[in-house]
Design an enzyme around this catalytic site. Structure first.
Site, PDB file in Angstrom:
ATOM      1  N   SER A  54       0.837  -1.210   0.000  1.00  0.00           N
ATOM      2  CA  SER A  54       0.000   0.000   0.000  1.00  0.00           C
ATOM      3  C   SER A  54       0.874   1.263   0.000  1.00  0.00           C
ATOM      4  O   SER A  54       1.616   1.478  -0.953  1.00  0.00           O
ATOM      5  CB  SER A  54      -0.965  -0.043   1.187  1.00  0.00           C
ATOM      6  OG  SER A  54      -1.975   0.919   1.051  1.00  0.00           O
ATOM      7  N   ASP A  77     -10.096  -5.066  -3.997  1.00  0.00           N
ATOM      8  CA  ASP A  77      -9.483  -4.021  -3.175  1.00  0.00           C
ATOM      9  C   ASP A  77     -10.310  -2.744  -3.297  1.00  0.00           C
ATOM     10  O   ASP A  77     -10.383  -2.147  -4.376  1.00  0.00           O
ATOM     11  CB  ASP A  77      -8.056  -3.776  -3.654  1.00  0.00           C
ATOM     12  CG  ASP A  77      -7.249  -2.902  -2.715  1.00  0.00           C
ATOM     13  OD1 ASP A  77      -7.851  -2.039  -2.034  1.00  0.00           O
ATOM     14  OD2 ASP A  77      -6.018  -3.060  -2.663  1.00  0.00           O
ATOM     15  N   HIS A 137      -7.716  -5.584   0.002  1.00  0.00           N
ATOM     16  CA  HIS A 137      -6.548  -4.748   0.248  1.00  0.00           C
ATOM     17  C   HIS A 137      -5.573  -5.383   1.231  1.00  0.00           C
ATOM     18  O   HIS A 137      -4.369  -5.135   1.154  1.00  0.00           O
ATOM     19  CB  HIS A 137      -6.992  -3.371   0.758  1.00  0.00           C
ATOM     20  CG  HIS A 137      -5.880  -2.365   0.795  1.00  0.00           C
ATOM     21  ND1 HIS A 137      -5.234  -1.942  -0.348  1.00  0.00           N
ATOM     22  CD2 HIS A 137      -5.288  -1.706   1.833  1.00  0.00           C
ATOM     23  CE1 HIS A 137      -4.303  -1.059  -0.018  1.00  0.00           C
ATOM     24  NE2 HIS A 137      -4.307  -0.907   1.294  1.00  0.00           N
TER      25      HIS A 137
END
Length: 253
Positions: free
Chosen positions: A99, A196, A226
């Site tokens: 991320s 996600d 995610h």
């Protein structure tokens, strides 16, 4: 035993490190995550099993490191990552960025390509302060952020809201990677799930289309979210690191 690194900016960065063969692997966590997460620990176990050097750490304002989360920004966290990588590892490293960690790993690869042997990104979120936050804010939210210096947003991962600061947004604009050429001369493996809701598939496609390099691949996992932390997803992360290592070995041969 918990170890700490004092940075030139006076921040105290908590880290865990194991010795082993190089190139080592460094895990860079996401926004408001820490070095005790599922992916970090699974990758450390993999590195230990394979005799590979490994490093995981907390950015300032995260986990066990010094500072308050709301005081930090992308530039600070990039400085933290750079200090940890440059001072705690030997030789080029394979960076595994999750991320926000994906964004920071790209900043590291751009600033210090000789220190980055390879990249594995997991739901990379480059430029998210601008493209994922600022662009999504209503005019009322933008006005509140500029006038009050911060706004609070609900989080699906915690009962506590995300506090987004004006400094986070404004500093993020100084570290964007999708607005100028991004050359990645090392092997790059990008992983992305279709489920996600934080970083959509379009971000991964935009990144691989924007970046330039001789060896870049994007793997899309149907239904992965995610967190990307199911057993299958964790194995895919490990396999991706192994494939980068194999590519590096073939190049050196």
């Amino acid at each position: 035993m918990q170890a700490y690194l004092e940075t030139d900016q006076g921040r105290r960065i908590a880290y865990d490190k194991i010795e082993g063969a190089g190139p080592g692997v460094v895990f860079l966590g996401g926004f408001r995550s820490d070095k005790e997460g599922t992916k970090a620990l699974a990758l450390e176990a993999w590195a230990r099993e394979h005799g590979r050097a490994f490093l995981r750490f907390d950015y300032s304002g995260h986990g066990k490191s010094s500072g308050e989360f709301t005081e930090g920004c992308i530039g600070d966290w990039f400085e933290d990552a750079r200090a940890a990588i440059m001072q705690l590892t030997e030789g080029p490293q394979i960076l595994v960025g999750s991320s926000m960690g994906g964004w920071i790993s790209l900043l590291m690869a751009r600033a210090h390509p000789d220190k980055v042997a390879g990249l594995v990104t997991i739901a990379a979120a480059p430029d998210f302060t601008e493209d994922g936050m600022w662009q999504a804010f209503t005019e009322a939210q933008r006005r509140e952020l500029m006038e009050k210096g911060q706004i609070a947003l609900p989080s699906e991962y915690s009962d506590e809201p995300y506090v987004i600061t004006r400094r986070l947004i404004e500093d993020g604009r100084n570290h964007l990677v999708l607005r100028a050429p991004l050359h990645l001369p090392m092997p790059v493996r990008m992983l992305q799930g279709t489920a996600d809701t934080d970083v959509p598939l379009s971000v991964a496609v935009r990144l691989i289309e924007h970046a330039e390099g001789p060896d870049m691949r994007l793997t899309v996992v149907k239904g992965a979210d995610h967190r990307f932390s199911t057993p299958d997803c964790l194995r895919l992360v490990e396999t991706s690191v192994l494939k980068v290592l194999q590519r590096l070995e073939r190049t050196d041969a």
